[in-house]
Design a protein around this motif. Sequence first.
Motif, PDB file in Angstrom:
ATOM      1  N   ASN A   1       0.853  -1.185   0.000  1.00  0.00           N
ATOM      2  CA  ASN A   1       0.000   0.000   0.000  1.00  0.00           C
ATOM      3  C   ASN A   1       0.892   1.239   0.000  1.00  0.00           C
ATOM      4  O   ASN A   1       1.676   1.455   0.927  1.00  0.00           O
ATOM      5  N   ARG A   2       0.761   2.057  -1.051  1.00  0.00           N
ATOM      6  CA  ARG A   2       1.626   3.231  -1.167  1.00  0.00           C
ATOM      7  C   ARG A   2       1.379   4.236  -0.045  1.00  0.00           C
ATOM      8  O   ARG A   2       2.271   5.017   0.303  1.00  0.00           O
ATOM      9  N   LEU A   3       0.193   4.246   0.558  1.00  0.00           N
ATOM     10  CA  LEU A   3      -0.088   5.174   1.651  1.00  0.00           C
ATOM     11  C   LEU A   3       0.740   4.873   2.894  1.00  0.00           C
ATOM     12  O   LEU A   3       0.896   5.741   3.764  1.00  0.00           O
ATOM     13  N   ALA A   4       1.269   3.654   2.980  1.00  0.00           N
ATOM     14  CA  ALA A   4       2.103   3.297   4.137  1.00  0.00           C
ATOM     15  C   ALA A   4       3.355   4.152   4.217  1.00  0.00           C
ATOM     16  O   ALA A   4       3.951   4.300   5.281  1.00  0.00           O
ATOM     17  N   ALA A   5       3.728   4.737   3.061  1.00  0.00           N
ATOM     18  CA  ALA A   5       4.921   5.578   3.051  1.00  0.00           C
ATOM     19  C   ALA A   5       4.751   6.791   3.951  1.00  0.00           C
ATOM     20  O   ALA A   5       5.739   7.317   4.486  1.00  0.00           O
ATOM     21  N   LEU A   6       3.483   7.266   4.126  1.00  0.00           N
ATOM     22  CA  LEU A   6       3.252   8.434   4.966  1.00  0.00           C
ATOM     23  C   LEU A   6       3.733   8.192   6.396  1.00  0.00           C
ATOM     24  O   LEU A   6       4.283   9.094   7.046  1.00  0.00           O
ATOM     25  N   TYR A   7       3.516   6.974   6.891  1.00  0.00           N
ATOM     26  CA  TYR A   7       3.926   6.644   8.260  1.00  0.00           C
ATOM     27  C   TYR A   7       5.429   6.844   8.427  1.00  0.00           C
ATOM     28  O   TYR A   7       5.886   7.478   9.389  1.00  0.00           O
ATOM     29  N   PHE A   8       6.213   6.345   7.488  1.00  0.00           N
ATOM     30  CA  PHE A   8       7.674   6.410   7.597  1.00  0.00           C
ATOM     31  C   PHE A   8       8.208   7.788   7.223  1.00  0.00           C
ATOM     32  O   PHE A   8       9.167   8.274   7.831  1.00  0.00           O
ATOM     33  N   VAL A   9       7.605   8.433   6.222  1.00  0.00           N
ATOM     34  CA  VAL A   9       8.078   9.755   5.809  1.00  0.00           C
ATOM     35  C   VAL A   9       7.881  10.766   6.928  1.00  0.00           C
ATOM     36  O   VAL A   9       8.781  11.565   7.233  1.00  0.00           O
ATOM     37  N   VAL A  10       6.711  10.751   7.542  1.00  0.00           N
ATOM     38  CA  VAL A  10       6.462  11.670   8.657  1.00  0.00           C
ATOM     39  C   VAL A  10       7.415  11.385   9.809  1.00  0.00           C
ATOM     40  O   VAL A  10       7.959  12.304  10.439  1.00  0.00           O
ATOM     41  N   PHE A  11       7.629  10.107  10.106  1.00  0.00           N
ATOM     42  CA  PHE A  11       8.541   9.745  11.197  1.00  0.00           C
ATOM     43  C   PHE A  11       9.951  10.253  10.916  1.00  0.00           C
ATOM     44  O   PHE A  11      10.599  10.853  11.797  1.00  0.00           O
ATOM     45  N   MET A  12      10.457  10.029   9.707  1.00  0.00           N
ATOM     46  CA  MET A  12      11.813  10.469   9.371  1.00  0.00           C
ATOM     47  C   MET A  12      11.919  11.988   9.356  1.00  0.00           C
ATOM     48  O   MET A  12      12.948  12.551   9.750  1.00  0.00           O
ATOM     49  N   ALA A  13      10.873  12.665   8.923  1.00  0.00           N
ATOM     50  CA  ALA A  13      10.898  14.128   8.899  1.00  0.00           C
ATOM     51  C   ALA A  13      11.021  14.693  10.310  1.00  0.00           C
ATOM     52  O   ALA A  13      11.766  15.653  10.552  1.00  0.00           O
ATOM     53  N   ILE A  14      10.278  14.100  11.248  1.00  0.00           N
ATOM     54  CA  ILE A  14      10.288  14.613  12.617  1.00  0.00           C
ATOM     55  C   ILE A  14      11.572  14.232  13.352  1.00  0.00           C
ATOM     56  O   ILE A  14      12.160  15.056  14.069  1.00  0.00           O
ATOM     57  N   THR A  15      12.005  12.992  13.195  1.00  0.00           N
ATOM     58  CA  THR A  15      13.161  12.507  13.960  1.00  0.00           C
ATOM     59  C   THR A  15      14.488  12.847  13.291  1.00  0.00           C
ATOM     60  O   THR A  15      15.340  13.522  13.887  1.00  0.00           O
ATOM     61  N   PHE A  16      14.662  12.389  12.063  1.00  0.00           N
ATOM     62  CA  PHE A  16      15.956  12.548  11.406  1.00  0.00           C
ATOM     63  C   PHE A  16      16.220  13.996  10.996  1.00  0.00           C
ATOM     64  O   PHE A  16      17.301  14.534  11.240  1.00  0.00           O
ATOM     65  N   PHE A  17      15.232  14.630  10.358  1.00  0.00           N
ATOM     66  CA  PHE A  17      15.459  15.979   9.842  1.00  0.00           C
ATOM     67  C   PHE A  17      15.278  17.063  10.896  1.00  0.00           C
ATOM     68  O   PHE A  17      15.845  18.147  10.757  1.00  0.00           O
ATOM     69  N   PHE A  18      14.481  16.784  11.936  1.00  0.00           N
ATOM     70  CA  PHE A  18      14.235  17.820  12.925  1.00  0.00           C
ATOM     71  C   PHE A  18      14.951  17.532  14.253  1.00  0.00           C
ATOM     72  O   PHE A  18      15.865  18.264  14.659  1.00  0.00           O
ATOM     73  N   LEU A  19      14.558  16.463  14.939  1.00  0.00           N
ATOM     74  CA  LEU A  19      15.080  16.230  16.277  1.00  0.00           C
ATOM     75  C   LEU A  19      16.589  15.978  16.285  1.00  0.00           C
ATOM     76  O   LEU A  19      17.308  16.469  17.175  1.00  0.00           O
TER      77      LEU A  19
ATOM     78  N   ASN B   1      18.785  17.119  14.212  1.00  0.00           N
ATOM     79  CA  ASN B   1      19.453  18.396  13.984  1.00  0.00           C
ATOM     80  C   ASN B   1      19.284  19.331  15.171  1.00  0.00           C
ATOM     81  O   ASN B   1      20.153  20.177  15.429  1.00  0.00           O
ATOM     82  N   VAL B   2      18.175  19.199  15.892  1.00  0.00           N
ATOM     83  CA  VAL B   2      18.016  19.963  17.128  1.00  0.00           C
ATOM     84  C   VAL B   2      19.068  19.526  18.140  1.00  0.00           C
ATOM     85  O   VAL B   2      19.641  20.350  18.869  1.00  0.00           O
ATOM     86  N   ILE B   3      19.334  18.222  18.198  1.00  0.00           N
ATOM     87  CA  ILE B   3      20.382  17.724  19.097  1.00  0.00           C
ATOM     88  C   ILE B   3      21.732  18.314  18.712  1.00  0.00           C
ATOM     89  O   ILE B   3      22.502  18.776  19.576  1.00  0.00           O
ATOM     90  N   LEU B   4      22.049  18.310  17.412  1.00  0.00           N
ATOM     91  CA  LEU B   4      23.312  18.892  16.953  1.00  0.00           C
ATOM     92  C   LEU B   4      23.378  20.375  17.301  1.00  0.00           C
ATOM     93  O   LEU B   4      24.409  20.862  17.813  1.00  0.00           O
ATOM     94  N   ALA B   5      22.290  21.101  17.046  1.00  0.00           N
ATOM     95  CA  ALA B   5      22.273  22.527  17.373  1.00  0.00           C
ATOM     96  C   ALA B   5      22.423  22.743  18.870  1.00  0.00           C
ATOM     97  O   ALA B   5      23.100  23.681  19.315  1.00  0.00           O
ATOM     98  N   SER B   6      21.804  21.869  19.654  1.00  0.00           N
ATOM     99  CA  SER B   6      21.915  21.974  21.104  1.00  0.00           C
ATOM    100  C   SER B   6      23.352  21.755  21.552  1.00  0.00           C
ATOM    101  O   SER B   6      23.856  22.467  22.437  1.00  0.00           O
ATOM    102  N   VAL B   7      24.024  20.784  20.955  1.00  0.00           N
ATOM    103  CA  VAL B   7      25.420  20.524  21.305  1.00  0.00           C
ATOM    104  C   VAL B   7      26.293  21.714  20.926  1.00  0.00           C
ATOM    105  O   VAL B   7      27.141  22.162  21.712  1.00  0.00           O
ATOM    106  N   VAL B   8      26.079  22.252  19.712  1.00  0.00           N
ATOM    107  CA  VAL B   8      26.876  23.399  19.264  1.00  0.00           C
ATOM    108  C   VAL B   8      26.658  24.591  20.180  1.00  0.00           C
ATOM    109  O   VAL B   8      27.605  25.261  20.614  1.00  0.00           O
ATOM    110  N   ASN B   9      25.389  24.868  20.515  1.00  0.00           N
ATOM    111  CA  ASN B   9      25.081  26.008  21.369  1.00  0.00           C
ATOM    112  C   ASN B   9      25.645  25.818  22.777  1.00  0.00           C
ATOM    113  O   ASN B   9      26.251  26.736  23.355  1.00  0.00           O
ATOM    114  N   ALA B  10      25.457  24.608  23.331  1.00  0.00           N
ATOM    115  CA  ALA B  10      25.969  24.341  24.677  1.00  0.00           C
ATOM    116  C   ALA B  10      27.493  24.393  24.693  1.00  0.00           C
ATOM    117  O   ALA B  10      28.097  24.875  25.668  1.00  0.00           O
ATOM    118  N   TYR B  11      28.124  23.909  23.638  1.00  0.00           N
ATOM    119  CA  TYR B  11      29.582  23.933  23.572  1.00  0.00           C
ATOM    120  C   TYR B  11      30.090  25.372  23.484  1.00  0.00           C
ATOM    121  O   TYR B  11      31.063  25.742  24.152  1.00  0.00           O
TER     122      TYR B  11
END
Length: 867
Positions: free
Chosen positions: A375-393, A395-405
Amino acid sequence: MTVPMSRNGREEAENNGRQNEKTPLIPSIKESDESNVSSRSVQFDKQSSRKIESLSSRSQHYIHKASSYLEHFTKSERDHAIELHPGIGDAAFLIRDAVVGETENPSEGAYNPYSNPDLRMRNTISIVCSRICSRRSVRKFIILVVWAGVLLSFVEPPAWCFDIPGLEITEEDTKKVGHCWDVMSLTGPPADDPHSDESVQYYPNSIFFLLTRPQTAAIESVCLVIMIVYFLLLICRDGCYPTVFLRPGRARLPRIFGTGSVAALCIGLAISVVRDGYYSRVLAPLFRIFLLVSLSVDSRRELRTIITLMPEVMTIVFLLFIFIAFYAWMGVVGFYGTPEAKQHFPNLIDGMWTLWIAVTTANYPDVMMPAYNRNRLAALYFVVFMAITFFFLMNVILASVVNAYDNELDRRRIASKQTSQRELHEAFALLQKNGVIDRDTVMALFLILNDDFPEFRTIPDDEAKLLFALLDKDGSNQISEDEFMNFGKVMMVEFERSDVYTTLVEKYLPALYGSRRYQKFSSFVKSDWFEGMIDVLLVLNAVVIAIQSFPELSGEYVELDPKIYNGKIDSAWEYVETAFTVIYVLEAWSKIMVLSWRRYTASPRNVFDFVVTFSAVLATCYVYYPNAYSNSRLIRYIIMARVLRLARLLFMLKPFQLIAKISLEIIPMASHVIMLLFCILYLFASLGVYLYGGMITRDPNNALSYLVLGTDFFENDYWANNFNDMISGLNVLFNLLVVNNWTTEWIGYEAVTESKLCRLYFLGFYVFGVILVNNVVIAFIVNAFIDGWDNQQELNAQHQVSDALIEGREAVFNASKITGTATFVSGTYIAKLKRRTAAHHSVRGVDVLKGLFTKTDSQSDDEEIHE
C-alpha cells in the motif's frame, strides 16, 4: 611561556641616562651576606645535630653530608633574590598559575616552600621535586609511558583466548608463549564448509604480533614503577604531605583517579602473577585510559565540557525516545497481521529498535518496503517519522550541542580570565612598593620563574630586557598594576633575531652574495615565475606518470618491462624519472641557498616537497646501487606523492586559500577533542573485547561458529568486523561512528550471544560516541572554522604599531626601544606568539601583538588569552 635570565652574572642597564653603565640584575652576595649565610649554616647544622643525636655515627655522617649537599644545592642567586624581595616566591606561584592555567599555588592549598624557612629539608625536597615534575621533558616522558600502557592493550593476549569452548587447553598450555598466539592464528576449512580446500582464520583478528603473558607483565611492571615514582615526586612536591596532594579543588578528582588507576593496575598485575589469574587483567585497559585522561589537562577540560552539556542534550534524546516509543506503538497496532508487522513490528520493543535503526538511516528505506509494496499510503507513516526525527530532532540535538559547547567555551574563557586577573592582582600586591614594581624586582621574578618553574623556557638576558620593555609601556622603568596585568600576554611571546635567517651564501660568501648575478638569481628563485615553472614541471610529471600507469588505470593487464627490475637506468621512462628527481633536487637546493634553511622549512609546503624529494633521492640510490632490490617502480610511487602538490593550483583562488589556511589552523586545535573521541572508542572497544571477544569464529569445533550462519553478517562476509582484538574492535566502532551498515554487525553479535541485550552496547555507543562526543567534535570544528573565516582578513593584513610591523602572529621591530622603554638591545627582532598558544587562539593573535606593542594599552578585557 618562557622566562629569561641566565643563572650567573645577570646584568641589566639602568634607564637613568647612563646607557653604558650597567649594574647586576640581582646584586651579588656581599661579604656581610656571606657571614649571614655562614651563621645560618651553623644554626642549620646544630639543629640537624640535635635531631640525629640518637643515630649512629655512620648515620650522622651521611645525614650531615646530605644536608650540606642540599644547602649548597639550593643556596644560589635565587636565594639572594628571595631575601631581597619578600613575597617573590608566592608571587611566582601565582604568576605561573595565571600564565599556565594550573592551580598549584599556595592560595589554592599547595605547599609553599618559601614561607617555612625552618623546614629547610622539606622545602628543598619540595623545590627539587617541583623542578623535576614541571620539566616538559619529564611530562612528555610520563605521557609516553602512559601511552605505552594504553598501546599495550593492542598487543597483549586477550583474556578470552585462554578459555574457548571446544578447545582442549591444559593448564600448562596457558603458561606457554604459543598458546594464545596459536589460537589467534588458527586456520583451516570454515565451519560453513568444513570439507573445502579453503583456509580461513578461525578467530579473525588484526594482530600482527602478540606478546606473551610474562612479557606483558614485565612491560607493565616497568611502566607502573615509573608512574609510582612520578606520583611520589608529586607528593613530595607538596611537602611530602599526602593530604596536601589530595587537597580539595579542581585537581583533586584527577589525582584520585590517577593514583587509584595506578593502584588498581598494580593490584591486578600482582594477582595475575601470584595467582596466575589472567582474568584479573580484563579491566586493565579501562584503568590505563583513566590514567591517561587524568594526566591530560586538555582531555579533562573537554570531558568536563561534555558532562556539563549532557543534561541539555539528554533531555532532547529522551524526547526522541518518547516519540520513537509512541510511533512504535502506532506501528505495532497499525501493521498488525501484515508482513511488515512480522518482520519489523512484532512487538513494542522490536518496533522501537526498528525505528531507532531508521533514525540512524541504516535500514531506510528497507524498513518500509514490505508495507509500501502492499500500500503506497504506508509511506506516509515512515516519511512523517523520518521528517520529525531525522530531519528535525537529530538536527536539534546537533544545534543543542553546538550552542551548549559555545556557551561552555565562553564560560571557560571568562572563568580563566577572572582567575588569571585575580592571581595577577595578588602577585602584584606581594611585589609592589608604593604602588609600582621596579626593574630589579621584575628581573628577580624572572630569575625565580626560570630557576624554580621549568614550565617556562630559559631565554637570554637580551630577551629578558625585551620582555620588561613590553611590560613597561610608559617608559618609566617601573611597572604599574595596569601594566602588570599584561604579564600573561608578555609571557606568550618568543623572540628571534632577524639574522637567524641569514643564508649560508650571505654568511660565508659575502662577495658572491653581493654580486649582481647572485641577486638576480635570488630574485628569480623568489619570483612567481620560478614557482610557475615548477608547477609546469609537476604537470608534466603527472602526465608522464599517467601515461606509465594508463594500462593499470584502464583495467588492462600488461606484462611489465623486464628492464624495470635490472637495477640499471636503461629505459626511457627511467631516464625521465631520474631527470625529474634531479630537477626537484635543484629546486630544493636553490630555495635553501636563497631563503636559508630556517625560512625554507617554515613553509609546510616546502617541508613536504623536501621530504618527497629526499625520499626520491634515497629510493633512486637504493634501487640503482647494486643490491638485492632493483625495482625502479619504487621511485615512481614516491614521485607520485610529489604530484599532490598540484593541489596548490586550486588554492590560487581566494576561497580555496582561506579554506586551506583555516584548515591548517584547526587541525592542531582539534587535537584534544579528537583525543577525547579516541578515549570513548578505546573504552567501548575494551568493553567489547571483554564481552564479545572470541564469539565471532569460523572454527568447526566451536559451536558459536554455527549460530551466525545464514545471517546478514554471514552473507556479507563481515568476519573481520569483530571484537577478537582491540584493533578490530576499534574498526567496528568506527563503522558505527560512520553509521552505515552497522546493523549487520549487530545482527552477528545478537546471533552468537542469543540475546537481545547486546543491543544496549550498540545503543550506548551511538548515544555517547555519536550523539555526544562526535557532535562535540563537529561543534568544535564548526566554531573554529567560522571564527577563523571571520578573522582571516585581519590576520592577513599588516599593521604598523609604534615601531613594530605586525602581520599575522609575528611582529618585526627594532629592539633598541619598545613602547618608550630603552632596552639597550640592538638589532632587528621578530616577536612570535607561542606556537601552542597560536594554535589554540590564532584568531586573536593580531590583537595580542597590537596591544603589546602599543604604548597605551587600550585593549578590552575580552582580549585576554591564557595558555
